[in-house]
Design an enzyme around this catalytic site. Sequence first.
Site, PDB file in Angstrom:
ATOM      1  N   SER A  39       0.812  -1.215   0.000  1.00 14.30           N
ATOM      2  CA  SER A  39       0.000   0.000   0.000  1.00 14.30           C
ATOM      3  C   SER A  39       0.846   1.265   0.000  1.00 14.30           C
ATOM      4  O   SER A  39       0.389   2.322  -0.446  1.00 14.30           O
ATOM      5  CB  SER A  39      -0.944   0.006   1.204  1.00 14.30           C
ATOM      6  OG  SER A  39      -0.228  -0.119   2.417  1.00 14.30           O
TER       7      SER A  39
ATOM      8  N   ASP B  61      -3.701   6.730  11.698  1.00 12.02           N
ATOM      9  CA  ASP B  61      -2.842   5.984  10.780  1.00 12.02           C
ATOM     10  C   ASP B  61      -1.509   6.728  10.674  1.00 12.02           C
ATOM     11  O   ASP B  61      -1.429   7.804  10.075  1.00 12.02           O
ATOM     12  CB  ASP B  61      -3.508   5.890   9.408  1.00 12.02           C
ATOM     13  CG  ASP B  61      -2.702   5.069   8.407  1.00 12.02           C
ATOM     14  OD1 ASP B  61      -1.495   4.857   8.657  1.00 12.02           O
ATOM     15  OD2 ASP B  61      -3.267   4.667   7.381  1.00 12.02           O
TER      16      ASP B  61
ATOM     17  N   HIS C 152       0.621   5.386   6.547  1.00 10.90           N
ATOM     18  CA  HIS C 152       0.388   5.899   5.203  1.00 10.90           C
ATOM     19  C   HIS C 152       0.500   7.420   5.191  1.00 10.90           C
ATOM     20  O   HIS C 152       0.486   8.063   6.241  1.00 10.90           O
ATOM     21  CB  HIS C 152      -0.976   5.430   4.703  1.00 10.90           C
ATOM     22  CG  HIS C 152      -1.074   3.930   4.624  1.00 10.90           C
ATOM     23  ND1 HIS C 152      -1.513   3.158   5.676  1.00 10.90           N
ATOM     24  CD2 HIS C 152      -0.759   3.072   3.619  1.00 10.90           C
ATOM     25  CE1 HIS C 152      -1.473   1.880   5.332  1.00 10.90           C
ATOM     26  NE2 HIS C 152      -1.016   1.798   4.093  1.00 10.90           N
TER      27      HIS C 152
END
Length: 315
Positions: free
Chosen positions: A41, A285, A288
């Site tokens: 990702s 998060d 990311h």
Amino acid sequence: MCGAKTADGDSSGGAVMVPSFNATMMLEMLRGKRMLFVGDSLNRGQYVSLLCLLHRAIPDGAKSFETVDSLSIFRAKNYDATIEFYWAPMLAESNSDDAVVHRVDDRVIRGAPMDKHSRFWQGAHILVFNSYLWWTAGDKIKILRGADNDLSKDIVEMKAAEAYRLVLYQVVRWLELNADPKNSRAFFVTASPTHTDSSAWGDETEGGNCYDQTTPIGDASYWGSTSREMLRVTEEVLATSRVPVGVVNITQLSEYRRDGHTQTYKKQWAEPTPEQRADPRSYADCTHWCLPGVADTWNELLYWKLFFPSNDQAL
């Protein structure tokens, strides 16, 4: 991006001006070519960043985007070019290969061969690999040997860094057998740092992480939790390749950016619970990155290495 940065993203040593990103020039250089990102990702984030940097230079009717299973394809029709992303978080075949339903825990990889994934890599003129994060969730990784799909059979455990080394060797061997240096280029993007523990940069807030951080880390010597062992494995294996593999070293420059993560603004798999909403840092998060943001800089470095290699090689 313009600035005095060396090829590995550090601000020390012999300085060189990095050329500003030019979307039209990059599209022209990609004319008739296929560019493929392969990884997890974080690599997908870099891929999306690149599409955002390019798409404004393409009329609406001259571009398209589709995703089929693990493969996403962006087409710049006027340039007969595709920029693609292929989901393979561990590069080798694994039980994490489903692009939507996957977990980091209980990882099992197949030691060999790489045919399931590598058949999608064939024919790419530019390959951009990354693989790091999924290897760091635990010290050991299970490896399924042979061609039997029964996960109850012939499974051994290996230290994560050594399993990573094994898979990178397979990628290098694949490149040696399949990549023609006259017609293709291969790159490897180094580890993307996380900022899950604020005590690492001197903030002793209980349970602190990247949540509500609005400025970069100012200590030039800062190094967080990124595994130096894994970086060393990457360097050692790529050095054995008989075909050129460019390294886009984004690790140190990204270490400072505790403020650049999606925090609570990432789309979650499920709505945050009332308890999480009461304590936003509990679901922030810190892995990311926001777009636009840090990944744009990664692409500017990739752009430099792709189209201005003489400057890179001079360092």
